[in-house]
Design a protein around this motif. Structure first.
Motif, PDB file in Angstrom:
ATOM      1  N   GLY A  96      -8.689 -79.340  27.279  1.00 39.17           N
ATOM      2  CA  GLY A  96      -9.529 -79.506  28.456  1.00 39.17           C
ATOM      3  C   GLY A  96      -8.968 -78.860  29.699  1.00 39.17           C
ATOM      4  O   GLY A  96      -9.639 -78.810  30.729  1.00 39.17           O
ATOM      5  N   ASN A  97      -7.731 -78.372  29.637  1.00 35.77           N
ATOM      6  CA  ASN A  97      -7.113 -77.660  30.755  1.00 35.77           C
ATOM      7  C   ASN A  97      -7.432 -76.175  30.639  1.00 35.77           C
ATOM      8  O   ASN A  97      -7.055 -75.532  29.660  1.00 35.77           O
ATOM      9  CB  ASN A  97      -5.596 -77.863  30.741  1.00 35.77           C
ATOM     10  CG  ASN A  97      -5.206 -79.313  30.892  1.00 35.77           C
ATOM     11  OD1 ASN A  97      -5.264 -79.871  31.972  1.00 35.77           O
ATOM     12  ND2 ASN A  97      -4.813 -79.930  29.783  1.00 35.77           N
ATOM     13  N   PHE A  98      -8.125 -75.639  31.643  1.00 37.13           N
ATOM     14  CA  PHE A  98      -8.546 -74.237  31.625  1.00 37.13           C
ATOM     15  C   PHE A  98      -7.603 -73.413  32.498  1.00 37.13           C
ATOM     16  O   PHE A  98      -7.233 -73.833  33.598  1.00 37.13           O
ATOM     17  CB  PHE A  98      -9.976 -74.105  32.152  1.00 37.13           C
ATOM     18  CG  PHE A  98     -10.590 -72.747  31.923  1.00 37.13           C
ATOM     19  CD1 PHE A  98     -11.234 -72.459  30.729  1.00 37.13           C
ATOM     20  CD2 PHE A  98     -10.518 -71.774  32.897  1.00 37.13           C
ATOM     21  CE1 PHE A  98     -11.809 -71.214  30.523  1.00 37.13           C
ATOM     22  CE2 PHE A  98     -11.078 -70.532  32.702  1.00 37.13           C
ATOM     23  CZ  PHE A  98     -11.724 -70.244  31.514  1.00 37.13           C
ATOM     24  N   MET A  99      -7.211 -72.243  32.015  1.00 31.83           N
ATOM     25  CA  MET A  99      -6.272 -71.405  32.748  1.00 31.83           C
ATOM     26  C   MET A  99      -6.808 -69.989  32.895  1.00 31.83           C
ATOM     27  O   MET A  99      -7.313 -69.404  31.937  1.00 31.83           O
ATOM     28  CB  MET A  99      -4.917 -71.353  32.026  1.00 31.83           C
ATOM     29  CG  MET A  99      -3.882 -70.459  32.709  1.00 31.83           C
ATOM     30  SD  MET A  99      -2.280 -70.496  31.872  1.00 31.83           S
ATOM     31  CE  MET A  99      -1.762 -72.169  32.234  1.00 31.83           C
ATOM     32  N   VAL A 100      -6.679 -69.443  34.101  1.00 36.34           N
ATOM     33  CA  VAL A 100      -7.005 -68.046  34.346  1.00 36.34           C
ATOM     34  C   VAL A 100      -5.707 -67.295  34.623  1.00 36.34           C
ATOM     35  O   VAL A 100      -4.957 -67.643  35.539  1.00 36.34           O
ATOM     36  CB  VAL A 100      -7.975 -67.879  35.536  1.00 36.34           C
ATOM     37  CG1 VAL A 100      -8.255 -66.397  35.785  1.00 36.34           C
ATOM     38  CG2 VAL A 100      -9.280 -68.621  35.269  1.00 36.34           C
ATOM     39  N   VAL A 268      -7.038 -71.148  22.986  1.00 39.11           N
ATOM     40  CA  VAL A 268      -7.562 -69.794  22.816  1.00 39.11           C
ATOM     41  C   VAL A 268      -7.948 -69.222  24.177  1.00 39.11           C
ATOM     42  O   VAL A 268      -8.716 -69.840  24.911  1.00 39.11           O
ATOM     43  CB  VAL A 268      -8.809 -69.786  21.901  1.00 39.11           C
ATOM     44  CG1 VAL A 268      -9.294 -68.362  21.669  1.00 39.11           C
ATOM     45  CG2 VAL A 268      -8.513 -70.469  20.579  1.00 39.11           C
ATOM     46  N   VAL A 269      -7.422 -68.051  24.504  1.00 34.68           N
ATOM     47  CA  VAL A 269      -7.850 -67.347  25.704  1.00 34.68           C
ATOM     48  C   VAL A 269      -8.576 -66.068  25.293  1.00 34.68           C
ATOM     49  O   VAL A 269      -8.400 -65.571  24.180  1.00 34.68           O
ATOM     50  CB  VAL A 269      -6.675 -66.995  26.648  1.00 34.68           C
ATOM     51  CG1 VAL A 269      -5.912 -68.230  27.043  1.00 34.68           C
ATOM     52  CG2 VAL A 269      -5.740 -65.989  26.000  1.00 34.68           C
ATOM     53  N   VAL A 270      -9.381 -65.559  26.202  1.00 33.82           N
ATOM     54  CA  VAL A 270     -10.136 -64.328  25.945  1.00 33.82           C
ATOM     55  C   VAL A 270      -9.744 -63.288  26.985  1.00 33.82           C
ATOM     56  O   VAL A 270      -9.614 -63.594  28.172  1.00 33.82           O
ATOM     57  CB  VAL A 270     -11.656 -64.599  25.991  1.00 33.82           C
ATOM     58  CG1 VAL A 270     -12.444 -63.289  25.977  1.00 33.82           C
ATOM     59  CG2 VAL A 270     -12.070 -65.475  24.816  1.00 33.82           C
ATOM     60  N   ALA A 294     -13.821 -71.181  25.409  1.00 31.33           N
ATOM     61  CA  ALA A 294     -12.454 -70.681  25.555  1.00 31.33           C
ATOM     62  C   ALA A 294     -11.632 -71.609  26.453  1.00 31.33           C
ATOM     63  O   ALA A 294     -12.168 -72.265  27.350  1.00 31.33           O
ATOM     64  CB  ALA A 294     -12.468 -69.269  26.139  1.00 31.33           C
ATOM     65  N   ASP A 295     -10.338 -71.645  26.214  1.00 30.71           N
ATOM     66  CA  ASP A 295      -9.431 -72.457  27.023  1.00 30.71           C
ATOM     67  C   ASP A 295      -8.898 -71.692  28.226  1.00 30.71           C
ATOM     68  O   ASP A 295      -8.195 -72.270  29.061  1.00 30.71           O
ATOM     69  CB  ASP A 295      -8.238 -72.917  26.177  1.00 30.71           C
ATOM     70  CG  ASP A 295      -8.665 -73.845  25.052  1.00 30.71           C
ATOM     71  OD1 ASP A 295      -9.161 -74.940  25.357  1.00 30.71           O
ATOM     72  OD2 ASP A 295      -8.518 -73.461  23.874  1.00 30.71           O
TER      73      ASP A 295
END
Length: 342
Positions: A96-100, A268-270, A294-295
């Motif tokens: 649930g933690n999203f990273m850019v 998973v990152v894109v 995606a995460d």
């Protein structure tokens, strides 16, 4: 093989079971969920008597994992893996933690990386990417600033607080990565098993990119190499696969996101920049990746794409990134509201 424990298991009986299994040469991993505790067995389980296990009061069920990847398997570890970056661990991805992750394709100068780092930090990026050692198709193309590039990344981290992500190409370079927060393994090295084995011995997050023509199972097997060595902090990256379509650099496989998340507990990152190779496609593909579950995202940002020494055509400007970051936040809110209404 996984053993699902009874909810009211006896600790002494479980300890005896663990001792017995370890004496058989098996490695045991415990995974505790809200309602279920799973014991994962790694090694040669062919001699383990499933009927005997099922007869134990502390055992609710026993299942063999058919897939060749074990530690990366969600059956083995039902809860999402959450990976923390940086000295304070404030930046998180997974569960649930999203990273850019944002920054230039390659580090070119102190001014360039410091300006971009400050800009993406102000726009909400949680980590800084930048290539120091660059794998290039042509031997005459810019090969990166190498060790000096890593020093500039470390300086940018000092100034902004952003954890840094950069790619390793060869084991001989490992000494330069001691202070790097996340080591990236590029598409060309996804099946460099010698490199993966050594990185598996390091207690540091690894961002593993999917190979140009790799299947999802092959990507997960490469992650297994890292995890078999003891490093379970693996971030998977979908960056497009090579197809017959000439209008984009690669073809972004968005279906890989829900498939991987169904099969594996790893985040998973894109990377829409390498997937499309065209800056104007980065925004729609980023939002599509967010919608697909995606995460995180890894986006190339350059303060002067036209003069970039590497992949300027797929880099967006800091202003465009700022707008994209706002769109990503809005998309995540919209998806959350949608899910609540189902």
């Amino acid at each position: 093989m996984i053993i699902i424990l009874s909810q009211d298991f006896d600790q002494q009986e479980l300890d005896n079971l663990i001792t017995w299994l370890e004496n058989m040469g098996l490695e045991i991993h415990m995974s505790e969920g809200a309602n279920t505790t799973i014991m994962g067995l790694v090694g040669d389980t062919s001699a383990v008597d499933i009927n005997l296990l099922n007869a134990l009061d502390c055992v609710a069920d026993v299942k063999r994992i058919q897939e060749p990847f074990k530690k990366a398997n969600r059956k083995f570890h039902p809860q999402d893996t959450v990976i923390s970056l940086g000295a304070d661990g404030a930046a998180k991805i997974g569960g649930g933690n999203f990273m850019v992750i944002a920054g230039p394709c390659s580090v070119e100068s102190p001014e360039q990386i410091s300006q971009i780092a400050a800009a993406v930090k102000d726009s909400g990026a949680q980590a800084l990417r930048g290539g120091a050692f660059k794998p290039r198709t042509s031997p005459y193309a810019f090969q990166g600033m190498q060790a000096d590039g890593i020093e500039l990344l470390l300086e940018a981290r000092k100034n902004t607080g952003l954890p840094i992500v950069t790619e390793i190409m060869d084991l001989n370079q490992l000494e330069f990565f001691d202070e790097v927060d996340v080591i990236q393994v590029g598409a060309r090295n996804m099946q460099n098993f010698v490199l993966l084995r050594e990185l598996g011995k390091i207690k540091k997050p690894i961002l593993l990119k999917r190979g140009f023509a790799a299947t999802i199972e092959e990507l997960l097997m490469s992650a297994e190499y890292l995890m078999a060595g003891g490093n379970e902090e693996v971030i998977l990256c979908e960056r497009g696969v090579r197809t017959f379509e000439p209008l984009t650099r690669n073809t972004l496989d968005l279906s890989a996101i829900p498939i991987i998340k169904e099969l594996s507990h790893l985040p998973v990152v894109v990377d829409p920049s390498h997937a499309t190779g065209v800056a104007r496609y980065v925004r729609p593909m980023s939002l599509a990746a967010v919608a697909a579950g995606a995460d995180g995202l890894m986006v190339e940002v350059h303060n002067s794409p036209k003069t970039a020494l590497c992949d300027g055509q797929q880099s967006i400007t800091p202003l465009q990134f700022d707008s994209l970051a706002k769109d990503i936040a809005a998309m995540r809110v919209a998806i959350g509201q949608c899910n609540e209404g189902i």
